[in-house]
Design a protein around this motif. Structure first.
Motif, PDB file in Angstrom:
ATOM      1  N   TYR A  84       0.707  -1.009  -0.029  1.00  0.00           N
ATOM      2  CA  TYR A  84      -0.089   0.093   0.066  1.00  0.00           C
ATOM      3  C   TYR A  84       0.835   1.233  -0.113  1.00  0.00           C
ATOM      4  O   TYR A  84       0.363   2.203  -0.717  1.00  0.00           O
ATOM      5  N   ALA A  85       1.998   1.190   0.723  1.00  0.00           N
ATOM      6  CA  ALA A  85       2.868   2.316   0.645  1.00  0.00           C
ATOM      7  C   ALA A  85       3.414   2.686  -0.366  1.00  0.00           C
ATOM      8  O   ALA A  85       2.980   3.988  -0.982  1.00  0.00           O
ATOM      9  N   THR A  86       3.808   1.682  -1.402  1.00  0.00           N
ATOM     10  CA  THR A  86       4.275   2.267  -2.822  1.00  0.00           C
ATOM     11  C   THR A  86       3.230   2.620  -3.626  1.00  0.00           C
ATOM     12  O   THR A  86       3.170   3.613  -4.449  1.00  0.00           O
ATOM     13  N   GLU A  96       0.343   3.878  -2.786  1.00  0.00           N
ATOM     14  CA  GLU A  96       0.151   5.544  -2.505  1.00  0.00           C
ATOM     15  C   GLU A  96       0.862   6.567  -2.948  1.00  0.00           C
ATOM     16  O   GLU A  96       0.561   7.362  -3.526  1.00  0.00           O
ATOM     17  N   GLN A  97       2.377   6.068  -2.925  1.00  0.00           N
ATOM     18  CA  GLN A  97       3.314   7.041  -3.559  1.00  0.00           C
ATOM     19  C   GLN A  97       3.071   6.960  -5.075  1.00  0.00           C
ATOM     20  O   GLN A  97       3.079   8.415  -5.732  1.00  0.00           O
ATOM     21  N   ALA A 156       0.276   6.660  -6.843  1.00  0.00           N
ATOM     22  CA  ALA A 156      -1.023   7.261  -7.009  1.00  0.00           C
ATOM     23  C   ALA A 156      -0.860   8.880  -6.909  1.00  0.00           C
ATOM     24  O   ALA A 156      -1.407   9.601  -7.427  1.00  0.00           O
ATOM     25  N   SER A 157      -0.020   9.343  -5.651  1.00  0.00           N
ATOM     26  CA  SER A 157       0.085  10.312  -5.329  1.00  0.00           C
ATOM     27  C   SER A 157       0.932  11.300  -6.429  1.00  0.00           C
ATOM     28  O   SER A 157       0.492  12.496  -6.906  1.00  0.00           O
ATOM     29  N   LEU A 209      -6.113  14.469  -5.422  1.00  0.00           N
ATOM     30  CA  LEU A 209      -5.323  13.792  -4.360  1.00  0.00           C
ATOM     31  C   LEU A 209      -5.953  14.395  -2.850  1.00  0.00           C
ATOM     32  O   LEU A 209      -5.936  13.574  -2.071  1.00  0.00           O
ATOM     33  N   GLN A 233      -7.191  11.754  -0.112  1.00  0.00           N
ATOM     34  CA  GLN A 233      -6.521  11.746   1.006  1.00  0.00           C
ATOM     35  C   GLN A 233      -7.145  12.472   2.001  1.00  0.00           C
ATOM     36  O   GLN A 233      -6.608  11.830   3.457  1.00  0.00           O
ATOM     37  N   CYS A 262     -10.285   9.720 -10.729  1.00  0.00           N
ATOM     38  CA  CYS A 262      -8.753   9.139 -10.201  1.00  0.00           C
ATOM     39  C   CYS A 262      -8.286   8.487 -11.276  1.00  0.00           C
ATOM     40  O   CYS A 262      -6.851   8.043 -11.146  1.00  0.00           O
TER      41      CYS A 262
END
Ligand SMILES: Cc1cc2nc3c(=O)[nH]c(=O)nc-3n(C[C@H](O)[C@H](O)[C@H](O)COP(=O)(O)O)c2cc1C
Length: 270
Positions: A27-29, A31-32, A34-35, A43, A47, A105
């Motif tokens: 999820y962390a990557t 999110e990066q 997607a950001s 965004l 978020q 999105c």
């Protein structure tokens, strides 16, 4: 319905022929990535939470508290996560929550259809939001054999509410998810600080713009006067629902009604 764990076999096997996944699985990557891919206005809406976002963060923290204690020497190579719900057998107890800006999105502006295709592929039912960039009928058409649910933001105008519910039923949705907690927009500092609210800019209103009852409220169709259509939307969004309204909603459809946003145990019992 795939066993979700089988996805890793597919990834590792593809890796043997040099194929690296296009998307990260953590999820962390995600999110990066997607950001980096989304415009800041979208965004911020996705978020951001209300107020100082303490509750949003606390909710995520509370979830991290849970773990699993595996039991040994039990053959679980064939798992059954299926549940019975509303007379349906569903392959797992997981659903996709409605996300009203999913349409914007994706770069093509059809994120609702992308989510529906993911639902078709995985068997995880989608709760399609009222706030959609594609009409609910098109979203239903992309769900394949996976049952879908329609999330209703109940309009103040009862005829419009009825029209949306009947369209959802006709399109084959298996239940109406009535959102109770958003008859007024939350106090969202990230959006307020940049004076951005996507719906007021005409985004994700296709379920209204395609609705005969909504269109009949307009002097000119949304394709000719978008600003007036958005003003009309702002005027009809967000009926304050009480328990007394339930008999009326119940009378509109034979589909299950699912009340979304209930937090207190007493409300849940009632
Ligand atoms: C960007 C965004 C858009 C959302 N849009 C909707 C919506 O259209 N309808 C709705 O009922 N809930 C909507 N929600 C609420 C989610 O469905 C869900 O109830 C909420 O995010 C809590 O789940 P979570 O803690 O997993 O985020 C939205 C949430 C987010 C973050």
């Amino acid at each position: 319905m795939p066993h979700f764990g089988d996805y890793q076999n597919a990834i590792y096997n593809a890796g043997l022929s040099g194929v690296i996944p296009k998307l990260p699985v953590d999820y962390a990557t995600l999110e990066q990535r997607a950001s980096a891919a989304m415009p800041p206005s979208v965004l911020g809406y996705v978020q951001g939470g209300c107020g100082d976002e303490f509750t949003q963060n606390n909710n995520a923290d509370a979830f991290r508290h849970w773990g699993m204690t595996p039991r040994m020497m039990v053959d679980c190579s064939r798992r059954d996560l299926s549940i019975d719900l509303f007379g349906m057998r569903l392959p797992s107890p997981i659903f996709m929550a409605p996300v009203g800006v999913i349409g914007i999105c994706t770069q093509d502006g059809h994120g609702d259809l992308a989510a529906a295709r993911a639902s078709a592929e995985t068997g995880v039912p989608l709760m399609a939001s009222t706030l959609s960039n594609d009409p609910l009928e098109s979203v239903a058409g992309a769900l394949g054999d996976t049952p879908g649910f329609f999330q209703l933001y109940t309009p103040k105008d009862k005829a419009l509410a009825e029209s949306l519910v009947r369209r959802a039923e006709a399109a084959g949705y298996k239940g109406i998810v009535v959102t109770l907690d958003t008859w007024v927009t939350g106090w969202r500092p990230r959006d307020l600080n940049v004076a951005n609210f996507p719906q007021l800019r005409g985004a994700v209103l296709m379920n209204y713009f395609s609705d005969p009852v909504f269109r009949a409220m307009l002097a000119r169709p949304p394709e000719e006067d978008g600003a007036a259509a958005v003003r009309q939307w702002a005027g009809v969004f967000g009926k304050v629902l009480t328990w007394d309204d339930m008999a009326w909603l119940r009378s509109l459809t034979t589909l299950p009604l699912i009340l979304k946003g209930i937090c207190h145990p007493d409300d849940a019992r009632r």
